[in-house]
Design a protein around this motif. Structure first.
Motif, PDB file in Angstrom:
ATOM      1  N   GLU A 668       0.905  -1.336   0.041  1.00 56.01           N
ATOM      2  CA  GLU A 668      -0.059   0.097  -0.201  1.00 56.01           C
ATOM      3  C   GLU A 668       0.783   1.371  -0.011  1.00 56.01           C
ATOM      4  N   ASN A 669       2.013   1.167   0.275  1.00 55.18           N
ATOM      5  CA  ASN A 669       3.015   2.388   0.444  1.00 55.18           C
ATOM      6  C   ASN A 669       3.856   2.419  -0.797  1.00 55.18           C
ATOM      7  N   GLY A 670       3.591   1.302  -1.869  1.00 53.24           N
ATOM      8  CA  GLY A 670       4.225   1.435  -2.864  1.00 53.24           C
ATOM      9  C   GLY A 670       5.406   0.866  -3.054  1.00 53.24           C
ATOM     10  N   ALA A 671       5.916   0.155  -1.823  1.00 51.92           N
ATOM     11  CA  ALA A 671       7.307  -0.567  -1.737  1.00 51.92           C
ATOM     12  C   ALA A 671       6.991  -1.885  -2.343  1.00 51.92           C
ATOM     13  N   THR A 672       8.167  -2.182  -3.235  1.00 56.91           N
ATOM     14  CA  THR A 672       8.319  -3.544  -4.266  1.00 56.91           C
ATOM     15  C   THR A 672       8.756  -4.641  -3.082  1.00 56.91           C
ATOM     16  N   ARG A 673       8.127  -5.892  -3.398  1.00 59.21           N
ATOM     17  CA  ARG A 673       8.572  -7.098  -2.606  1.00 59.21           C
ATOM     18  C   ARG A 673       8.359  -8.356  -3.492  1.00 59.21           C
ATOM     19  N   HIS A 674       9.371  -9.081  -3.136  1.00 58.18           N
ATOM     20  CA  HIS A 674       9.367 -10.486  -3.978  1.00 58.18           C
ATOM     21  C   HIS A 674       9.000 -11.705  -2.894  1.00 58.18           C
ATOM     22  N   ILE A 675       8.049 -12.444  -3.416  1.00 55.50           N
ATOM     23  CA  ILE A 675       7.746 -13.501  -2.692  1.00 55.50           C
ATOM     24  C   ILE A 675       7.950 -14.865  -3.688  1.00 55.50           C
ATOM     25  N   TYR A 676       8.782 -15.813  -2.773  1.00 53.28           N
ATOM     26  CA  TYR A 676       9.115 -17.116  -3.734  1.00 53.28           C
ATOM     27  C   TYR A 676       8.450 -18.174  -3.220  1.00 53.28           C
ATOM     28  N   ASN A 677       8.333 -19.227  -4.151  1.00 50.75           N
ATOM     29  CA  ASN A 677       7.504 -20.445  -3.847  1.00 50.75           C
ATOM     30  C   ASN A 677       8.093 -21.586  -4.866  1.00 50.75           C
ATOM     31  N   THR A 678       8.710 -22.756  -4.331  1.00 53.31           N
ATOM     32  CA  THR A 678       8.956 -23.809  -4.919  1.00 53.31           C
ATOM     33  C   THR A 678       7.901 -24.627  -4.988  1.00 53.31           C
ATOM     34  N   LEU A 679       7.826 -25.192  -5.918  1.00 51.13           N
ATOM     35  CA  LEU A 679       6.682 -26.178  -6.418  1.00 51.13           C
ATOM     36  C   LEU A 679       7.163 -27.533  -5.810  1.00 51.13           C
ATOM     37  N   ASN A 680       6.567 -28.105  -5.006  1.00 49.37           N
ATOM     38  CA  ASN A 680       6.912 -29.555  -4.347  1.00 49.37           C
ATOM     39  C   ASN A 680       5.645 -29.819  -3.523  1.00 49.37           C
TER      40      ASN A 680
END
Length: 756
Positions: A668-680
């Motif tokens: 909501e503040n315009g900050a960028t964030r990465h979220i990682y997910n490995t498929l298993n």
């Protein structure tokens, strides 16, 4: 097929002749069904033969069968007036392990009455009093929690409908534990069970003697998570059997997640439930052809033949270190795509009777076909059971290439998992060993199987401990783009003294057992032990385990099932919330997860398509009488955003196991964030669904989605809609995604409202 249909019919007739209680009429099996049923019955005939050679008299787990033999000896000894105290004590313990608690109580009380000197509690006689006390505790559990089961049964702290209405068992146990503690005031195991017994009578904490009270303050949650209600009874999923595994996934491709559960032991079963998409499930074990299959302690799924339907693998005979205990072969079970399954173990070339409970599907050579690493258990140098690595030959068969790759370890392996620790596109392995250093094996690749290399970097990476390990997994707990390692500890001391160790941990005393390890990946094959700094330096003797995102904040949490065989191991399963990748918070009692029955296979999955993950947990212990109802904890929801992504490999394996997803969001503040997910499928004991159910926190929009496919190809997905709260499908090689229409539904409501 390795065996032709004519030979299959001969095997079937032999099987039927030796199993008169199982009526099989070949004429009633359709011509289309015969090949599938025959292959399954071939496997069952093999298992039946192995069972025929089992020494049930000395078996540590098959207590119901053992009891038949011991009872015969007791009857004969009584007839000849030659019964010994040792035999009578063994009789009592076997009765207890077989589930006949009242009969066990009668035996132990007879021993006390006829031998008055045993009534005085000493180091020599304490074991007999312990046995009587836990028999009463078990009787109370059976009468109140199992036979009169409610949604709150055995959920710690005991409250509401979990309070015992039949008070005899707990009252008798309290009296004995109070006497034991007079002589052994530092016995934390008896102290823990005393507090628990008072809790079942709704007399905790006020009724507990001041010197023995374990303060309620030590159970205060570290984060105010909302209550997850146990609704398994409401939806017909409260399977009441022994320890086992679970797979929560979509086996019929109708976009609703089904549930497959197993029960271990030589006579364990499978139960397959189809999700009806309306809050109910229908058991389809028999029409699916799974009724003939013996269960196992663990299950893992994958589309091994790339036909678009999920298959699965059954792991059997864990802890059975000697052939006289009945070492059953594992099973590869093929999904026929028409609602039925076939055991294809023999035809696939995977038949091998070895004790194991852990395996992992992994495309180690990136050829688009999943291979299988199986971690077998070597209990003694007299009977070596080397690990196996089955190469998928792309025609429905497999070849064990562990010797060629140097992976045929003869260790007591209890957990295996795979992850790409150096982001080079090759899947690496971590192996958890119960009585020695663990192994981290980096996949160095090769131009052929003969030249392929796995390098052991355990010592360099500093990830060998704990030395008596159990389940393990790779996950990126801090979302920095590097796979970290979590491994639990279950050493020999905690197997027999679990309540002691857990009580010591809660009371801030120095435990004797070892601790789990969380290893942070710092890149270049280096790891740092962050167990203490993330506040995970607690006694967590795990058997079942898995991870997911409880509150959709984009950080992975985990659930630990504490399933020690000992009846006295009445300790709560534990849930830990990931606090933004910095620490882990114990939310066991806030969220209602503190089940005190034996926790085993665990699966995190969105069963009702509402965007948050529910948790299915297999309960029940190892001995024949230690059965209990499985639990389904419904997620009450949250205000965070989410997206569910179904991947389909084309050049990569169709299940896309090993693919790495990166979702980039703006808050909501315009900050960028990465979220990682490995498929298993998650941890090494229990299986999540093979769809990526990703929490996004309080994000305002998704700015991009990228997939690093198992074959090393990195693709950006044209995700211009920025929508959250949707189900999408991404096919390898296609830049556009497909938004899926999925029906969500509500589970039946509870008859009462639960509270903290």
């Amino acid at each position: 097929m390795a065996l032709n249909i004519r030979y299959s019919i001969i095997l079937l007739l032999l099987w039927a002749c030796n199993n008169p209680s199982k009526e099989i009429n070949i004429s009633e099996i359709s011509s289309e069904e015969k090949p599938f049923r025959m292959e399954t019955l071939q496997m069952m005939d093999s298992i039946r033969a192995i069972k025929g050679a089992v020494n049930f008299r000395n078996h540590p787990y098959e207590s119901a069968e053992k009891l038949k033999r011991v009872e015969q000896e007791v009857t004969l000894a009584k007839t000849n007036n030659q019964i010994t105290i040792a035999l009578y004590i063994e009789y009592g313990k076997t009765l207890l392990n077989a589930g006949r608690s009242q009969d066990a109580i009668d035996v132990f009380e007879t021993l006390l009455d006829k031998l008055p000197e045993n009534k005085v509690i000493t180091p020599t006689t304490k074991g007999l009093h312990d046995a009587l006390a836990i028999s009463y505790m078990r009787l109370g559990e059976q009468v109140n929690c199992r036979d009169n089961h409610s949604s709150e049964s055995c959920l710690f702290p005991i409250k509401g409908s979990g309070i015992h209405t039949d008070r005899q068992g707990s009252e008798k146990a309290i009296a004995i534990y109070k006497e034991i503690l007079k002589v052994f005031p530092d016995d934390l195991q008896s102290r823990w069970l005393l507090n628990l017994a008072y809790m079942t009578l709704d007399e905790y904490p006020k009724g507990v003697p001041a010197g023995q009270l374990i303060s309620p303050n030590v159970f205060k949650p570290e984060y105010d998570l909302p209550v997850f209600e146990n609704i398994s009874m409401n939806v017909g999923l409260d399977v009441n059997e022994l320890a086992g595994g679970v797979i929560v996934d979509d086996f019929n491709n109708d976009s609703f997640l089904d549930i497959l559960v197993s029960s271990w032991g030589l006579y364990g079963k499978l139960h397959f439930f189809e999700n009806n998409g309306n809050g109910t499930f229908t058991e389809k074990t028999e029409p699916s052809g799974l009724q003939d299959l013996t269960g196992g302690l663990n299950l893992i799924q994958a589309d091994y033949n790339n036909d678009g339907f999920l298959d699965f693998y059954i792991l059997r005979s864990a802890w059975s270190g000697f052939d006289w205990m009945g070492q059953l072969p594992n099973s590869l079970v093929k999904n026929n795509g028409d609602g039925t399954f076939t055991d294809v173990t023999i035809a696939s070339g995977m038949y091998a009777p070895n004790p194991t409970q852990s395996a992992v599907w992994v495309d180690f050579n990136n050829d688009g076909w999943l291979d299988l690493f199986v971690g077998n258990e070597t209990h003694s140098q007299k009977e070596l059971n080397p690990a196996q690595f089955f190469l998928n030959k792309k025609d429905g068969t497999f070849q064990d290439i562990a010797p060629q790759l140097g992976l045929n370890f003869t260790e007591y392996i209890k957990g295996v998992n795979s992850g790409d620790i150096n982001n080079d596109g090759l899947m690496d392995l971590y192996i958890s060993i119960l009585n020695g250093p663990n192994k981290l094996l980096v996949n160095r690749g090769g131009t052929s199987i003969e030249s392929w290399k796995f390098e052991d970097i355990t010592q360099k990476a500093g990830v060998a401990e704990p030395l008596e390990s159990f389940p393990t997994w790779f996950f990126d707990y801090d979302n920095d783009g590097w796979e970290d390692i979590f491994v639990t500890c279950f050493d020999g001391y905690s197997l027999g003294q679990q309540a002691f160790e857990v009580a010591a941990d809660y009371l801030g005393q120095q435990p004797k057992a070892d601790l789990p390890r969380l290893y942070k990946n710092t890149g270049a094959g280096n790891f740092t032990n962050v167990t203490a700094s993330t506040q995970l330096n607690h006694i967590l003797p795990a058997m079942g385990c898995n991870y997911g995102d409880l509150d959709n904040d984009g950080y992975l949490d985990f659930y630990i099932g504490t399933g020690a065989p000992d009846y006295r191991a009445i300790v709560p399963n534990r849930m830990f919330r990931n606090n933004a990748g910095k620490t882990f918070q114990d939310v066991t009692y806030a969220g209602n997860f503190g089940h005190i029955q034996k926790g085993h296979g665990i699966g995190f999955s969105d069963l009702d398509n509402d965007g948050d993950q529910d948790i299915y947990a297999v309960m029940g212990g190892s001995v024949s009488g230690d059965i209990f109802q499985n639990a389904l904890f419904e997620n009450p929801g949250n205000n965070n955003q989410w997206i569910t992504i179904q991947l389909q490999g084309t050049a990569s394996n169709r299940s896309a196991i090993g693919a790495r997803i990166r979702v980039t969001v703006k808050d909501e503040n315009g900050a960028t964030r990465h979220i990682y997910n490995t498929l298993n499928s998650g941890g090494s004991f229990g299986a999540n669904s093979l769809q990526a159910e990703i929490g996004l926190g309080n994000c305002k929009s998704i700015t991009s989605i990228a997939v690093n496919w198992p074959n090393g190809i990195f693709e950006f997905i044209d995700y211009g809609s920025s929508k959250t709260g949707v189900f999408i499908k991404i096919v390898e090689g296609q830049p556009n995604f497909l938004e899926q229409e999925r029906k969500s539904f509500s589970f039946p409501k509870m008859q009462h409202s639960m509270s903290h």
